[in-house]
Scaffold this active site. Structure first.
Site, PDB file in Angstrom:
ATOM      1  N   ARG A  34       0.826  -1.225   0.000  1.00 42.50           N
ATOM      2  CA  ARG A  34       0.000   0.000   0.000  1.00 42.50           C
ATOM      3  C   ARG A  34       0.855   1.268   0.000  1.00 42.50           C
ATOM      4  NH1 ARG A  34      -4.350  -1.057   4.294  1.00 42.50           N
ATOM      5  NH2 ARG A  34      -4.880  -3.032   3.357  1.00 42.50           N
ATOM      6  N   ARG A  38      -2.914   6.749   1.116  1.00 39.32           N
ATOM      7  CA  ARG A  38      -3.402   7.938   1.812  1.00 39.32           C
ATOM      8  C   ARG A  38      -2.416   8.636   2.731  1.00 39.32           C
ATOM      9  NH1 ARG A  38      -8.616   6.716   4.891  1.00 39.32           N
ATOM     10  NH2 ARG A  38      -8.109   4.503   4.695  1.00 39.32           N
ATOM     11  N   ARG A  47      -6.749  12.349  -5.155  1.00 36.73           N
ATOM     12  CA  ARG A  47      -7.960  11.642  -4.736  1.00 36.73           C
ATOM     13  C   ARG A  47      -9.130  12.601  -4.511  1.00 36.73           C
ATOM     14  NH1 ARG A  47     -11.801   9.067  -2.906  1.00 36.73           N
ATOM     15  NH2 ARG A  47     -11.785   7.278  -1.498  1.00 36.73           N
ATOM     16  N   ASP A  83      -7.097  -2.696  -6.820  1.00 32.46           N
ATOM     17  CA  ASP A  83      -7.638  -3.346  -5.626  1.00 32.46           C
ATOM     18  C   ASP A  83      -7.808  -4.829  -5.921  1.00 32.46           C
ATOM     19  OD1 ASP A  83      -9.043  -2.516  -2.887  1.00 32.46           O
ATOM     20  OD2 ASP A  83     -10.162  -4.188  -3.779  1.00 32.46           O
ATOM     21  N   TYR A 167     -14.809 -12.047   0.839  1.00 34.56           N
ATOM     22  CA  TYR A 167     -15.510 -10.810   0.471  1.00 34.56           C
ATOM     23  C   TYR A 167     -16.847 -11.121  -0.203  1.00 34.56           C
ATOM     24  CZ  TYR A 167     -11.610  -7.666   1.529  1.00 34.56           C
ATOM     25  OH  TYR A 167     -10.661  -6.938   2.177  1.00 34.56           O
TER      26      TYR A 167
END
Lengths: 369, 369
Positions: A34, A38, A47, A83, A167
């Site tokens: 990652r 962010r 973003r 993703d 998921y």
């Protein structure tokens, strides 16, 4: 120099790939999960006003985001910004991302009657064409770097069948995985069918990524650590093993296997013979050595990891000592099985940039034999 | 017969306590974490219209709830119905329970400036007088069982300092423990001070429980498994070790150490020398044997565990095979170090009663040497 060849074999292989092949490198290579995310102000800038899906599905934006950590930190690997659920969307499962909640699947595949929602004829070149384009664009970008530049490796990835199935069954992330285990233990046949379909999808998806120019691919089994060793061997390992085998038959480029929270699964992970084991922070080097030795894999398999990502919320001294400890623990793998520095899980959003820089500096100044 | 004595040493010690002492028992004893809880219709009946706090703080209700699994299933241990946060409330931290969210602390102890909210002079006999009363009432109930009845053991418990500190820092449960690790790695001195205060509180709290009649006490370090072995040894183990040592100096009654998700922490747990190790479902018997052997603890320490509680969401066949596997794996501990059947974590709210019965039947019919 490795005997592996790539479409760019006129150039030296990237340091990361040489380390994965067990070659000695002038310093320890580093990338981290990652790394495009962010904690980077330039990511948040891009973003702003855009959904996660827009950012990850628009080729030029996803390429730019993928490059951000390389531009700022000159990391040794560039992982495509995407993703693990992207191919599920490509195979017919509508989903969106919510700010605090993470991914939400608008269609579950929670039992046999819902299996048809996950299309069997998933065609990654068509259904996830943007992923191929992101990788090709990144490939071209790396290949166009000026001569003499240390070349980063291009990394692709996919979710493992168990994690993707969780998921699909839960409809999103979970804390206790009650529905997942309800399906595993209560509807085993369905869970195996679903995992089987996902395995075929991910083999195609990762081959497409190799064809698009990835130097290595990582399989993320983020949630399989919720299983006991016996249940992992029954419900998760057979599927990642099939992916590893299919990919390694297809290409000499390394396949990396990451299983989150997997200190109890080392034996079962090593038995799948991935080129690289990616380890979370709970795992200790002596246990890895012992299990590799027992499997005849010592000095034949590389490791990647395994600093606790939340160490980056600590003091600079703590970051330095934690990174040094990891480097010392795994020093025996460098130039033998192979060793690459990484975090034990994805970097957290509030990680301070100066601490990330301290981690990088610590890794880069660590003396190698 | 054991050489241990209890206030009731004119009677035989409960089978559970004899198994904890490494004695051979006619069958494998069983109790399980959160056995008094939402999967029981009689619990939900009593809970209706009442808050969790009312249920756990009203002595007669908490006693009734504690007895429910014994009445229905004749389990070999009765654990007092309470919460690990109860003594924090007693020490000045206001808190309440929300239906889906779990505990919410209305006052955090997130840094040095908030330390004073957790009163240093916590007096368990006064501040948690209802806990003493619950135990005394249960003690009297057990002692009054008709002669010839298989006597259940009375179990007390407390949260471990690391786990309690994580609640105080986060203000409730957490998924990623970002604030907890932020404090651990960024404000280590504060985190140690907080853990130190909690250690003193828990020693007093558990001594009070022994005085009130508990046959054994369990320390719950539910969240310490988020730490690497080195960080666990630095930030969690020293505190539970102090509690174990203080209690074992105070009483011959066994102390049980449970650490959630702790397959990577066996060595550090065993080094604390609790009488009993309570294991989650990820842990395998050979690893426990190896680490006990290395520590000179083999045949001196009992184990408790370790079926995955979510197996109970599966088919009856799955429940039977999972329970049998656990029994077979740990058979070597029975009558030596000691073995007691349990789940690897608390039972989940939707566990079907027939599956619980199947688990009990499987354990009770398992042949012991």
């Amino acid at each position: 120099m490795s005997s592996q060849t790539t479409p760019n074999d006129n150039q030296a292989l990237p340091m990361l790939i040489r380390a994965f092949a067990g070659e000695a490198t002038p310093r320890t290579p580093i990338w981290y999960m990652r790394q495009a995310g962010r904690y980077l102000p330039e990511y948040n800038e891009l973003r702003r006003g855009r959904s996660f899906l827009e950012l990850s599905e628009t080729v030029e934006l996803a390429v730019e985001v993928s490059l951000q950590p390389f531009r700022r930190f000159a990391v040794d690997g560039i992982i495509m910004f995407s993703d693990i659920l992207t191919p599920l969307k490509g195979a017919g499962i509508p989903l969106h991302f919510e700010e605090k909640k993470g991914p939400v699947l608008d269609q579950t595949v929670a039992d046999e009657s819902e299996m048809h929602h996950l299309r069997e004829d998933f065609d990654p070149g068509v259904d996830t064409a943007h992923v191929a384009d992101i990788l090709k664009t990144l490939r071209a970008h790396i290949d166009a770097l000026p001569a003499g530049t240390e070349r980063p490796a291009l990394l692709g990835f996919a979710g493992a069948p168990f994690t993707l199935a969780s998921y699909l069954v839960e409809g999103g992330t979970s804390k206790k995985f009650e529905k997942t285990k309800g399906a595993v233990f209560g509807a085993s046949e369905f869970f195996h069918s679903l995992s089987d379909r996902l395995t075929e999808h991910m083999i195609r998806y990762l081959k497409m990524q190799i064809d698009a120019g990835a130097d290595a691919v990582q399989i993320f089994d983020s949630w399989a650590g919720i299983l006991s060793p016996a249940d992992y061997a029954e419900f998760a390992a057979p599927y990642t093993q099939r992916i590893v085998a299919a990919l390694q038959e297809y290409t000499p480029r390394p396949v990396i296997l990451f299983v989150g929270n997997s200190a109890h699964l080392l034996k079962e992970m090593i038995a799948q013979q991935p080129r690289v084991l990616s380890l979370d922070w709970r795992v200790q080097a002596p246990a890895v050595e012992r299990e590799m030795e027992a499997a005849g894999a010592l000095n034949k398999m590389a490791v990647q990891g395994n600093m606790d990502p939340l160490t980056l919320y600590g003091t600079p001294e703590r970051v330095r000592s934690a990174a040094s400890r990891v480097l010392e623990n795994f020093a025996g793998f460098a130039g033998r099985g192979g060793y690459v520095f990484n975090l034990g899980h994805g970097i957290h959003p509030s990680s301070p940039i100066p601490n990330v820089q301290t981690m990088l500096d610590t890794v880069r100044s660590f003396p190698v034999k």
